[in-house]
Design a protein around this motif. Sequence first.
Motif, short mmCIF file in Angstrom:
data_model
loop_
_atom_site.label_atom_id
_atom_site.label_comp_id
_atom_site.label_asym_id
_atom_site.label_seq_id
_atom_site.Cartn_x
_atom_site.Cartn_y
_atom_site.Cartn_z
N TYR A 1 0.84 -1.20 0.00
CA TYR A 1 0.00 0.00 0.00
C TYR A 1 0.88 1.25 0.00
O TYR A 1 0.93 1.99 0.99
N PRO A 2 1.57 1.52 -1.10
CA PRO A 2 2.44 2.69 -1.16
C PRO A 2 1.64 3.98 -1.04
O PRO A 2 0.50 4.06 -1.47
N GLY A 3 2.25 4.96 -0.41
CA GLY A 3 1.57 6.24 -0.25
C GLY A 3 0.79 6.37 1.03
O GLY A 3 0.30 7.45 1.36
N VAL A 4 0.66 5.26 1.79
CA VAL A 4 -0.01 5.31 3.09
C VAL A 4 1.06 5.19 4.16
O VAL A 4 1.83 4.24 4.18
N ASP A 5 1.14 6.17 5.03
CA ASP A 5 2.10 6.13 6.13
C ASP A 5 1.55 5.25 7.24
O ASP A 5 0.43 5.47 7.73
N VAL A 6 2.33 4.26 7.65
CA VAL A 6 1.91 3.30 8.66
C VAL A 6 2.93 3.30 9.80
O VAL A 6 4.14 3.30 9.56
N ALA A 7 2.45 3.30 11.03
CA ALA A 7 3.31 3.20 12.19
C ALA A 7 2.67 2.28 13.22
O ALA A 7 1.43 2.16 13.27
N VAL A 8 3.50 1.65 14.03
CA VAL A 8 3.00 0.86 15.16
C VAL A 8 3.61 1.41 16.44
O VAL A 8 4.76 1.85 16.45
N CYS A 9 2.83 1.39 17.51
CA CYS A 9 3.25 1.98 18.79
C CYS A 9 3.08 0.95 19.91
O CYS A 9 2.06 0.95 20.61
N PRO A 10 4.05 0.07 20.08
CA PRO A 10 3.96 -0.96 21.12
C PRO A 10 4.29 -0.42 22.50
O PRO A 10 4.82 0.69 22.63
N PRO A 11 4.02 -1.18 23.54
CA PRO A 11 4.44 -0.79 24.89
C PRO A 11 5.96 -0.65 24.96
O PRO A 11 6.70 -1.26 24.18
N PHE A 12 6.41 0.14 25.91
CA PHE A 12 7.84 0.44 26.04
C PHE A 12 8.71 -0.83 26.03
O PHE A 12 9.76 -0.87 25.39
N VAL A 13 8.28 -1.86 26.76
CA VAL A 13 9.14 -3.03 26.95
C VAL A 13 9.35 -3.82 25.66
O VAL A 13 10.29 -4.63 25.59
#
Length: 243
Positions: A20-32
């Motif tokens: 899916y180019p053009g879509v910014d994706v991020a993941v935000c897991p717990p600190f550990v």
Amino acid sequence: MDRASAVALAEAVAEGAGAYPGVDVAVCPPFVYLEAVAQALVGSPVALGAQNLYPEPKGAYTGEISGPMLKDMGCRYVILGHSERRAMGESSEFVNEKVFAALECGLQPIICVGETLRQRKEGKTLAVVRRQIDGSLSGLTADQMRQCVIAYEPVWAIGTGENATPEQAEEVQSEIRRLLGERFGKDVADSVRIQYGGSVKAAIAGDIFRQPNVDGGLIGGASLKADEFLGIVAAAQKVKVGT
């Protein structure tokens, strides 16, 4: 999740997001799990973010995590003022301190605002959101605001299976855009991404993302299943290319 399942999820998202180019994706897991997830994302288009930070860069703050620590782990984003933290007593003024701390160390803050069910029923939605916007963004320059993301998350729609209709999301997010224009100018307001968060699922994501002032999603429960999350990414891609 535990470490193994967090890594497996990140690997699946990393593998699928390239479609899916053009879509910014991020993941935000717990600190550990930040380090383990960061390794799982290497070579992929998926960015890493954290769920919170403490506003001081260093010092005797046992149990807290600073912005420079997150930057050192490879984070690009940090979620600030999430409704669950506000429910624990976190004020907009404290969120504001965190915003400045994030910007200072080169993190892009995702600043959350939103009303409770009681506030919506009492007709206070826009007043609550305005108060949170005013407090959380106090003192920012136009250039600093350009580096921020706003996430509107109606508290009554988080983890409940309920979510705002596309029209309800657009009503509030258009008001947020107007407030940003009032404070920082139209050019800045138009450039800031305003996400919607609140029980977003793949089946409804497209209808939400088609709203003029909805620029993406802050995804909660649906992000814990790679297929469902990638379905939301696919919906964003379809909206982006107009199909």
